[in-house]
Scaffold this motif. Structure first.
Motif, PDB file in Angstrom:
ATOM      1  N   UNK A  97      -1.787  67.912   0.958  1.00 43.09           N
ATOM      2  CA  UNK A  97      -1.591  66.538   1.437  1.00 43.09           C
ATOM      3  C   UNK A  97      -1.353  66.489   2.947  1.00 43.09           C
ATOM      4  N   UNK A  98      -0.563  67.430   3.436  1.00 44.38           N
ATOM      5  CA  UNK A  98      -0.297  67.448   4.882  1.00 44.38           C
ATOM      6  C   UNK A  98      -1.550  67.913   5.641  1.00 44.38           C
ATOM      7  N   UNK A  99      -2.323  68.804   5.027  1.00 44.72           N
ATOM      8  CA  UNK A  99      -3.579  69.202   5.685  1.00 44.72           C
ATOM      9  C   UNK A  99      -4.490  67.981   5.866  1.00 44.72           C
ATOM     10  N   UNK A 100      -4.611  67.166   4.819  1.00 45.52           N
ATOM     11  CA  UNK A 100      -5.476  65.992   4.903  1.00 45.52           C
ATOM     12  C   UNK A 100      -4.924  64.990   5.919  1.00 45.52           C
ATOM     13  N   UNK A 101      -3.639  64.667   5.784  1.00 46.74           N
ATOM     14  CA  UNK A 101      -3.049  63.645   6.665  1.00 46.74           C
ATOM     15  C   UNK A 101      -3.146  64.036   8.132  1.00 46.74           C
ATOM     16  N   UNK A 102      -3.007  65.342   8.420  1.00 44.25           N
ATOM     17  CA  UNK A 102      -3.047  65.784   9.819  1.00 44.25           C
ATOM     18  C   UNK A 102      -4.472  66.180  10.238  1.00 44.25           C
ATOM     19  N   UNK A 103      -5.433  65.880   9.376  1.00 43.98           N
ATOM     20  CA  UNK A 103      -6.839  66.203   9.647  1.00 43.98           C
ATOM     21  C   UNK A 103      -7.011  67.686  10.003  1.00 43.98           C
TER      22      UNK A 103
END
Ligand SMILES: O=C(O)CCC(=O)C(=O)O
Ligand SMILES: [Fe+2]
Length: 220
Positions: free
Chosen positions: A132-138
């Motif tokens: 989730x953090x990978x996606x949110x932080x692109x």
């Protein structure tokens, strides 16, 4: 493994909570309350490190979902043939992992195509970044691919807390972190759908993230 939903309350299944030892529920409640505070803090630090308002994730996540998984790895006569847990990244935003006191080395992370053992440090927790953090932080923060190995003489316990957004929220890379040099790598999706996709698919490295990946000509 033994997994329990903790927060919000509606994900709890009280029938699964053991009554022995007598203090199990009370202890798990207290532990989970403290770990929740830690996760909230970690997300503030991550936001700050990216130049974002510290409450960015808290405001976005709604009532965060928290679950715990207790893994028991018995001794194994052929650790060369048997993994404890297949390679995967966690679907959470952040994961807090506690290894049993005196545990043997079991957790390994994939770094530059090599499996690196994570030495247990007494009284220390391991923090993993989830998808989730990978996606949110692109992709500025990357979820860590990890696995657990078995051991010939020592068994091992790990207690793992997953902290993730509410199932209802829609998420994708934050616009502040998308630009010409870092084009949008993931589509927007509903987190509940992602969670369902995650739990119904085999653990296979970071493959579950393909759910969100925007396929470009150059991406693998
Ligand atoms: O036991 C470990 O160290 C790893 C556990 C893990 O990765 C998980 O439960 O998701
Ligand atoms: Fe994991």
């Amino acid at each position: 493994m033994f997994a329990l939903g903790i927060e919000p309350h509606f994900i709890r299944n009280p029938k699964l909570w053991p009554t022995k030892p007598a203090k199990f529920s009370e202890t798990l409640e207290e532990y989970s309350r403290e770990i929740r505070k830690l996760c909230e803090k970690l997300l503030k630090f991550i936001a700050t490190s990216l130049g974002l308002n510290q409450d960015t994730f808290e405001e976005m996540f709604g009532v965060a979902v928290q679950a715990v998984r207790m893994n028991y790895y018995p001794t194994c006569p052929r650790p060369d043939l048997v993994l404890g847990l297949s390679p995967h990244s966690d679907g959470s935003a952040v994961t807090v992992l506690q290894q049993g006191k005196g545990s043997s080395v079991g957790l390994q992370i994939l770094k530059e195509d090599m499996w690196v053992p994570v030495q247990p440090i007494p009284n220390a927790l391991v923090i993993n970044i989830g998808d989730t953090i990978e996606v949110l932080t692109n992709g500025r923060y990357k979820s860590v691919e990890h696995r657990a190995v078995t051991h010939q003489e020592n068994d091992r316990i790990s207690i793992v807390t997953f902290y993730a957004p509410s199932y209802e929220i829609e998420l994708g890379p934050m616009p502040e972190l998308v630009n010409e040099n870092n084009p949008c790598k993931y589509r927007r999706y509903n987190h509940g759908e992602y969670s369902k996709h995650y739990v119904t698919n085999k653990l296979q490295g970071k493959k579950t993230l393909d759910f969100a990946k925007i396929q470009t000509k150059n991406s693998s």
